[in-house]
Design a protein around this motif. Structure first.
Motif, mmCIF file in Angstrom:
data_model
loop_
_atom_site.group_PDB
_atom_site.id
_atom_site.type_symbol
_atom_site.label_atom_id
_atom_site.label_comp_id
_atom_site.label_asym_id
_atom_site.label_seq_id
_atom_site.Cartn_x
_atom_site.Cartn_y
_atom_site.Cartn_z
ATOM 1 N N SER A 166 0.825 -1.200 0.000
ATOM 2 C CA SER A 166 0.000 0.000 0.000
ATOM 3 C C SER A 166 0.862 1.253 0.000
ATOM 4 C CB SER A 166 -0.935 0.008 1.216
ATOM 5 O OG SER A 166 -0.182 0.049 2.414
ATOM 6 N N ASP B 191 0.601 3.881 1.721
ATOM 7 C CA ASP B 191 0.874 4.476 3.030
ATOM 8 C C ASP B 191 1.841 3.641 3.870
ATOM 9 O OD1 ASP B 191 -0.768 2.362 3.591
ATOM 10 O OD2 ASP B 191 -2.270 3.508 4.710
ATOM 11 N N ALA B 192 2.291 2.520 3.339
ATOM 12 C CA ALA B 192 3.241 1.687 4.083
ATOM 13 C C ALA B 192 4.629 2.322 4.021
ATOM 14 C CB ALA B 192 3.268 0.279 3.511
ATOM 15 N N GLY C 25 -0.142 -7.247 6.604
ATOM 16 C CA GLY C 25 0.030 -6.237 7.635
ATOM 17 C C GLY C 25 0.709 -6.794 8.873
ATOM 18 N N THR D 53 0.272 -5.782 12.686
ATOM 19 C CA THR D 53 -0.508 -4.902 13.562
ATOM 20 C C THR D 53 -0.450 -5.282 15.032
ATOM 21 O OG1 THR D 53 -2.464 -6.261 13.082
ATOM 22 C CG2 THR D 53 -2.157 -4.281 11.744
ATOM 23 N N PRO E 89 2.983 1.610 14.279
ATOM 24 C CA PRO E 89 1.678 1.534 13.593
ATOM 25 C C PRO E 89 1.376 2.759 12.744
ATOM 26 C CG PRO E 89 1.474 0.865 15.885
ATOM 27 C CD PRO E 89 2.860 1.420 15.729
ATOM 28 N N HIS F 6 2.316 2.238 9.216
ATOM 29 C CA HIS F 6 1.592 1.168 8.515
ATOM 30 C C HIS F 6 2.529 0.050 8.037
ATOM 31 C CE1 HIS F 6 -1.831 3.920 8.568
ATOM 32 N NE2 HIS F 6 -1.027 4.854 8.098
#
Length: 250
Positions: free
Chosen positions: A71, A73-74, A134, A136, A234, A237
């Protein structure tokens, strides 16, 4: 006429004035040095060129298909690169996106599943799932070392028994990071919700290495697990990109 004694005196004098290569070692021929003994640049001479390696704009080893799955935003990407499709050996590198490009951390040796990798992981196939997932949630048998990820501590992270090569598994789950493959993000790594169905496996973690192949997880040394737990944020991301090197290059 030069007598033998005079010739010996001249030879001795010449040896005192020359170095190993036979070049006179007079003060005029010695390079100027700093107090630390390193050569300096004479006044008026151009400064020596310094080689600076720029951060890559793309993470090395990732092909078009793999990059597209990461992604936008990572800003933290853990890259797990398997030695081969059927190999249990791999490496782990944490990359962080900066204004200058992707900054790589250290390369850590790792283990993955006994039989290597799979594009369609199934429970019990002894292969690690290829893909982008992900990161998380974390947890472990030991107390939170200070991670910014959600951390669940409990005796459920006890790891008894032995591995495929007879190595003890004790301590393997002292620290774990859940890989969001077939799980519900935002829950404990011990949560057994399986959105894809139980037959697709689950419980795939980054955890402490026990010295041998895993069932499907990725394992690294305890010190490296602690470093990774402290590094992941976090707000950035974080994701893991994992697979054998040929699959990641697609």
């Amino acid at each position: 006429m030069i007598t033998p004694r005079r010739r010996a005196v001249l030879l001795a004098a010449s040896l005192l004035l020359t170095g190993c290569g036979g070049v006179a070692a007079t003060p005029e021929h010695r390079p100027a040095t700093t107090a630390a003994g390193t050569p300096t640049t004479p006044p008026g001479s151009p400064a020596p060129a310094i080689s600076v390696q720029a951060a890559p704009q793309r993470i090395p080893g990732l092909g078009t298909k793999t990059r597209a799955a990461v992604s936008e935003d990572a800003a933290q990407v853990v890259v797990v690169t398997g030695r081969g499709r059927d190999s249990p050996h791999s490496t782990v590198v944490l990359y962080r996106r900066t204004g200058a490009g992707w900054q790589a951390g250290e390369t850590w040796p790792a283990h993955n599943a006994l039989r290597g990798w799979s594009d369609h992981h199934m429970g019990g196939d002894l292969r690690s799932p290829i893909g982008v997932y992900g990161l998380t949630d974390a947890g472990g048998l030991l107390r939170d070392p200070g991670t910014r990820l959600s951390y669940d501590r409990g005796v459920g992270f006890t790891s008894p028994g032995t591995g495929f090569e007879g190595e003890p598994l004790q301590g393997s789950f002292d620290y774990v990071i859940a890989i969001d493959y077939n799980r519900e993000p935002g829950t404990s790594p011990l949560d057994w919700t399986r959105p894809l169905g139980a037959e697709r496996g689950g419980g795939v973690w980054l955890h402490v290495d026990h010295g041998g192949p895993t069932h499907g997880c990725v394992s690294i040394a305890e010190q490296h697990m602690k470093e990774l737990l402290l590094a992941l944020d976090p707000a950035l991301h974080p994701v893991v990109v994992m697979g054998d090197h040929a699959s990641l290059a697609r």
